[in-house]
Design an enzyme around this catalytic site. Sequence first.
Site, PDB file in Angstrom:
ATOM      1  N   GLY B 149       0.842  -1.324   0.131  1.00 46.37           N
ATOM      2  CA  GLY B 149       0.108  -0.210  -0.126  1.00 46.37           C
ATOM      3  C   GLY B 149       0.874   1.325   0.069  1.00 46.37           C
ATOM      4  O   GLY B 149       1.876   1.334   0.160  1.00 46.37           O
ATOM      5  N   CYS B 150       0.269   2.290  -0.423  1.00 44.96           N
ATOM      6  CA  CYS B 150       0.917   3.682  -0.580  1.00 44.96           C
ATOM      7  C   CYS B 150       1.389   4.267   0.939  1.00 44.96           C
ATOM      8  O   CYS B 150       2.570   4.349   1.090  1.00 44.96           O
ATOM      9  CB  CYS B 150       0.223   4.565  -1.409  1.00 44.96           C
ATOM     10  SG  CYS B 150      -1.373   4.923  -0.684  1.00 44.96           S
ATOM     11  N   TYR B 151       0.463   4.269   1.944  1.00 40.19           N
ATOM     12  CA  TYR B 151       0.811   4.600   3.065  1.00 40.19           C
ATOM     13  C   TYR B 151       1.890   3.842   3.685  1.00 40.19           C
ATOM     14  O   TYR B 151       2.889   4.205   4.280  1.00 40.19           O
ATOM     15  CB  TYR B 151      -0.507   4.841   3.989  1.00 40.19           C
ATOM     16  CG  TYR B 151      -1.363   5.908   3.490  1.00 40.19           C
ATOM     17  CD1 TYR B 151      -0.886   7.433   3.528  1.00 40.19           C
ATOM     18  CD2 TYR B 151      -2.691   5.844   3.275  1.00 40.19           C
ATOM     19  CE1 TYR B 151      -1.732   8.536   3.274  1.00 40.19           C
ATOM     20  CE2 TYR B 151      -3.371   6.612   3.086  1.00 40.19           C
ATOM     21  CZ  TYR B 151      -3.085   8.163   3.016  1.00 40.19           C
ATOM     22  OH  TYR B 151      -3.897   9.270   2.654  1.00 40.19           O
TER      23      TYR B 151
END
Lengths: 341, 341, 341, 341
Positions: B149-151
Amino acid sequence: MIRVAVLGATGYAARELIALLLRHPEVQITALTTRQEDQPHLGDVHPTLRGRLDMQLQNLTTAEVAHSADCIFCCLPHAASAAVVSELLAADCRVVDFSADYRLNDADVYSQWYGVTHPDADRLGKVPYGLPELYREQLQGARLVANPGCYPTAAILALAPLLKSGAISPEGIVIDAKSGVSGAGRSAKAHLHFPEANENLLPYGVGTHRHTPEIDQVLSNYAGVTTDVVFTPHLVPMDRGELITAYANPGATNSGNDGLQTEELLAILRQHYADEQFIRVIEGIPGTKSVAGTNYCDITVRRVRGKVIVISAIDNLIKGASGAAVQNFNLMYGFEESAGL
Amino acid sequence: MIRVAVLGATGYAARELIALLLRHPEVQITALTTRQEDQPHLGDVHPTLRGRLDMQLQNLTTAEVAHSADCIFCCLPHAASAAVVSELLAADCRVVDFSADYRLNDADVYSQWYGVTHPDADRLGKVPYGLPELYREQLQGARLVANPGCYPTAAILALAPLLKSGAISPEGIVIDAKSGVSGAGRSAKAHLHFPEANENLLPYGVGTHRHTPEIDQVLSNYAGVTTDVVFTPHLVPMDRGELITAYANPGATNSGNDGLQTEELLAILRQHYADEQFIRVIEGIPGTKSVAGTNYCDITVRRVRGKVIVISAIDNLIKGASGAAVQNFNLMYGFEESAGL
Amino acid sequence: MIRVAVLGATGYAARELIALLLRHPEVQITALTTRQEDQPHLGDVHPTLRGRLDMQLQNLTTAEVAHSADCIFCCLPHAASAAVVSELLAADCRVVDFSADYRLNDADVYSQWYGVTHPDADRLGKVPYGLPELYREQLQGARLVANPGCYPTAAILALAPLLKSGAISPEGIVIDAKSGVSGAGRSAKAHLHFPEANENLLPYGVGTHRHTPEIDQVLSNYAGVTTDVVFTPHLVPMDRGELITAYANPGATNSGNDGLQTEELLAILRQHYADEQFIRVIEGIPGTKSVAGTNYCDITVRRVRGKVIVISAIDNLIKGASGAAVQNFNLMYGFEESAGL
Amino acid sequence: MIRVAVLGATGYAARELIALLLRHPEVQITALTTRQEDQPHLGDVHPTLRGRLDMQLQNLTTAEVAHSADCIFCCLPHAASAAVVSELLAADCRVVDFSADYRLNDADVYSQWYGVTHPDADRLGKVPYGLPELYREQLQGARLVANPGCYPTAAILALAPLLKSGAISPEGIVIDAKSGVSGAGRSAKAHLHFPEANENLLPYGVGTHRHTPEIDQVLSNYAGVTTDVVFTPHLVPMDRGELITAYANPGATNSGNDGLQTEELLAILRQHYADEQFIRVIEGIPGTKSVAGTNYCDITVRRVRGKVIVISAIDNLIKGASGAAVQNFNLMYGFEESAGL
C-alpha cells in the site's frame, strides 16, 4: 419581515443565497426544500452553515411552499422550474427564478437550446431580466424576475454600454470565458473529479453552450442591434470566480478611421456605471480573486491593434447568481439595493 | 522481452504503470483489460497516453490473459484480485498484485479489516511483500509479489530501520499521513468533487483505515517487536504525493536517559539505506513536490523534546504503487532494478 | 461609534479585519497605517476592498494614531509592536495586539524564542490572552488584549477542556498542524512562490516553531498542569484554513484502565462549549473548508487504540486572527460578542 | 557521446531540460552554470533531481564552458544570451538558445519589444527557428537554433497549417492564451506569491506581450501572408500547461460563401501533421492535463458561427521549452528525433 423559501436548497448557489439571506435585515427564511427523500438538516447539507440556521430541508408541495412564504427563490433545474413558478405566481407569491426558464423571450429558441417544450410559454417576453444595472426600472416591484446566467452577467455588463454607444460593432464579437469549477454545479462528474479537474485548463461546450442565445438576446435588445456572439467557456482549476475576455471590432460610430482608444472606451464605461455601487470600472486588469466572495463586477477595456478588448470578472456564485438574486429581491420589495450584500 | 498484461487498466496507478512499462527495455505490453463493457481505446481512457500505445482495453477471461502474457500486473479490487491471481499462478504466469489480498499474513485479520472471507487463504504468509529495500532477497525470482500500500510504503521505509535498531520504541507510534487526492482512486465521489476537495484539508478514516494492520504487521515482523500504530490519513488538495509525519518515543536501547539525538538518528537511516538508489536520506525537510513523478522516497528524522519525528515523502502513484511494481518486476526477472524507472 | 485604527494594514489578517470592521455597526475606521513610503490607497493594497472604503494608508506617528482613534488594532511585527503599544496605552487608547508580544508571560521565554529583548517586559503576565472561550471575564472591559496565534487558537480550543477535565494526560502531547499558505504572510518568498508551494505538502519549523511555548503556557496555566507539546506545522497548498490533529495519552483520572471512549470525550467537549456560539463540537470530521470565511472552530475527538485524537479546524485569518480580534474588541467595549462577525 | 552544458541552470525550464538530458542515450552533461556566487549543488537547486547527477553549479567563463562542452543549452536572459552565444559559436560550440535573442529577424523589432539594442544583430534572420514541425530541414545539422517561446509554439502549431492552406484569413486573428504559473519563471514576485496567484484567473500583458511579434513573424513568413494577431495571455492557478484558444475568420480560398466546416478543417490539420510524432490532432477538446509532462501538442479545430476556433495545448516547460530544445538538439546531431523524450 418578508418570509422567504428556497426551493432546491442543496446546490452551491443556494448555499451562498442562504448565507446572504441570513444577514438580510428584512428577511426570515421559513422553508428550504429538496427532492431528496430524506429530509437532511441544513448543517449536514452545507457544513459551512452549521449553527447558523436550525432547519431541515423538506419535501414540500408547491401549495405548502406558497403557504409558508411570501417570496420564493427557485433554484430548480430548467423546465422543472417554470412548472412550479407558474403555480407559485398563481398562489400570489413572488419569485426569483434561478433557472433559464424565463430568460429567453422566444419559446422556439428555448426549445432549440434546452431540448424541451417550454411549460409556461405564454409568460415569455414579459418577465424582467434580473440585471439591475440595465433594467432597474422593470425590476422595481416585479412579481417574477428571471435571474441571469453567470456568464451572461459578466459578458453583458462588459459589452452592453460599448455596444449601445456604438463604440464596438455588433458583428464578430468573441467572448472567451473562464470559470471556476463551482459553476459546473454540485453533482460529482468524472471530469470534475479533483484529480481530473485540478491542474487542468479545459475548454468545454465549444459552440454549444446554452448561455449563447441569452447573451445575444440581451445584448441585441438592449443596444438595438443584432449580435451573433462566439462564446467559448473554459474550466479553470479554482473554486469560484469567472472572467470573460471579449474581443470586438471597433464600432461604426467611432471617431475617425481607427476607432476609439483605451481612454475614450474607459470613459464610456465609467460614465455608464457612474451610479452603480456594484460595478467597479478599473484602469488595471480585473482578476477573479479581487471579486471572490463579493457582489462586485470589475471591468476594464483596452484598444489593442484592430480590436477592442473588454475584460470583466465576477464571483459566479454571488454576482453571477445569489447576490444578483438578493439585489433583485431588494428591488422587488423596495428595500435598499445593497441590503444583505 | 517479457510479455506483460495489465488487469484493470483504467485507474491512475495503472496509467502510471503503463507509462513506465512503455519505457522499459525488456517489456512488451500484450494486453490491457477492463470490466467495462465497451472496449475503449487506451488513448481515450488515459488521454495522456494517446499516441504512445495503439491498443484497446478488452474484457478478457483469465485464460485469455494467461495465454497472452508471461507476467500480469493485477490492478483489480481486493477479493476480486485473489480469485484471479490464483488462477493465473496455476496457469504458470507470474503476478504483481496491486491489491491488498496478499499483503496480510492472517486470514482473520484480513476478514476483519476488509469485510470478506479471503478467497485464497492458503497462500497467505508465503507471498513476499514488495518492498525491495526490506525484502530484496525474497523478491528475487518470485512468482507472486504483494505490492505494498502507498501509506505503508512511506511509513515503513521511515520507521523500520529506527525500530529495528532500537532507536525508537514500538509502543505509542503515531503516524500522521497526508495524501494527494489521486490516492483515493478514479471514481467520482461527492467529497472528491473538485469544489469540495479543493481548498480543503480533511482527515478521513480516523482509526479505521485498512493500511493500519499492514503497517503493524510489516513493522513488527521486520523489527521483531509488536507495534500498535495509530494511523490518521488526511486528504490534501493536490494531485499526487504522500507524506507521513511519524512520532515515536525514544527506544529502550538508546544511549543514556534521553535517547539518541538528531545526528545519531540520521546516521542510522543513512547507514541502513547506504546502498539504496531510491531512498534519499536528507538533512532538510522532505516535501511531496521533490518526489512527485519519481520513484524516490525522501526521509529525514529529528529529535524534538521527548519524541523522535520521522518524515518521509513519496509519489503515491509511483513509489507507492506503479514504480514499486516495476522495481519488483525487475527483481522477479533479474533485470536491473531501476530499468524503466 | 468607536473610532478605530489599523496599524500595519497591508497584510492578509489586516485585510480580513478591515472587511469585518466595515460591517460592524459600532465602528468607524479613522486611520490605516503602513511603513511603506508611498501612501497607497486601500483599494490598491487590497483590491477586494476597492469601493468599500475610500481611504489611503498613511505613515502616521504614534501620537497621530492616538489622536485619531479610540481603539487600535496593531498588526505590526513582534518587538516593533510592543514599543508602539506601550505608547498607545499611555495615550489612553485601547489596543488589540496581533503580535506575539504580550502573549507570553515570561520575558526570558520570549527572548529565547523571538531572539530579542522584550521592549515592555513589565507588562508581561498582566495582559489577558484573547481567547474568549477560556478567558472571557478577563477580556471584558480590558484595555489591552493579546490576540492569540492561529495555531495556538486551534490547538488550545481542542485540548484545553480535555486536559482540564483530566481526560488526557499533559505528558507526550503531539500536535500535528496543517495550514493554508496565507498563514505565512504576504511577503513573497522563494518557497511560497506559486510553482513551489502548489502541489506541495511541506512540514516546516519542525521543533522550532514559536507557537510552541505559547501553546504550552496557555494549556498549562488553564488546566493547572505542565505540558511539553511537540508541535509540527505543515504548509498545505490552499489559501486559508488551519487544522490540527492532536494525539494525547488518556489521562490519569479516566474511568477504568482504558480511559474514556469517544462518546464520553465528545460529551466533555459538548458540555464545555455548550454556550459558545463560535465553537461547533461535531460528531463528524472537521475539514478546513467548512470553516473557511467564518469565525467558527469545529472540533471533534476520537479514542483510537491507546490514544485520544482531537481534531479542530479554523480559518487562520478569521478565528485565528481578525475574527478573534473583533470578538475581543466586542468584549472590551461591551458590545454583542458576535457584532461584525 | 555529446558533451553538453546548461548555462543558467537554476530555472524551471533548465530543470526539465536536465531531467530529459539525463535520460538521453547520447548525452553526457559536463557543466552547469549559474551567476549566483555560491556554487550550489544541483540537488539543492532542484531537489527533484537529487541523487540523479552529482554536480555543482559553477560560475564559469564562456571560455571554460566552450572548453568543457560540445553543445551548449543557453538558458540566459535576453541580450545577456546573445553576447555569450556569439562567443560560443566562435569557439566552435553548437548552441540551442532558449532566449528570444535569435527568434526575431529584424533588429528594430527586437529593440522595440525588448527595449535593448541587439548585441549580435548581424546574425538575425540566419538562425533557424526551432519548430521542427515547420522547419525540420533547416534544423538538421544546424550550429545554432533559436528555441521558440512557449506561447508561439502552441499558437503557431495550431494556426500555421490553416493559414497556409487558406482556410483562415490572416486578418483579425485573436489568440486568447492561458498558462500555468511556471511559465512566469522561478523568481518570487508579489503577484506570483501563492496566496495571490492561487484561486485567481488573471489576464496580463494585454496588448504588450513580447511573444506577439514572434507569432506574427513566424506565421507570416511560413504562410506567405501578413498577420497582425491580438494576443492576450492569462495566468491560470496551476503549475504547468498552456492552452491557446484562437479565433480566426474563414479564409478567402474557402469553398463556398460560408467557408470550411469542422470536418474539413480537421482534415487539413490531420494531413499536415500526419507524420509528426509529437502532434496529436484530436476530435475531442484538448486540455492541459493531457499533455502535462510530455512533448506532445494536442490540437483541434471547430467552425462556430462566423469563426474558426483552433485550440491547442502543450506543456509549457517541455514542448514549450526543454522538450523542443532536445528535439532540436537531436536534429542538429542527426539522432533519432525522439531520443530522450
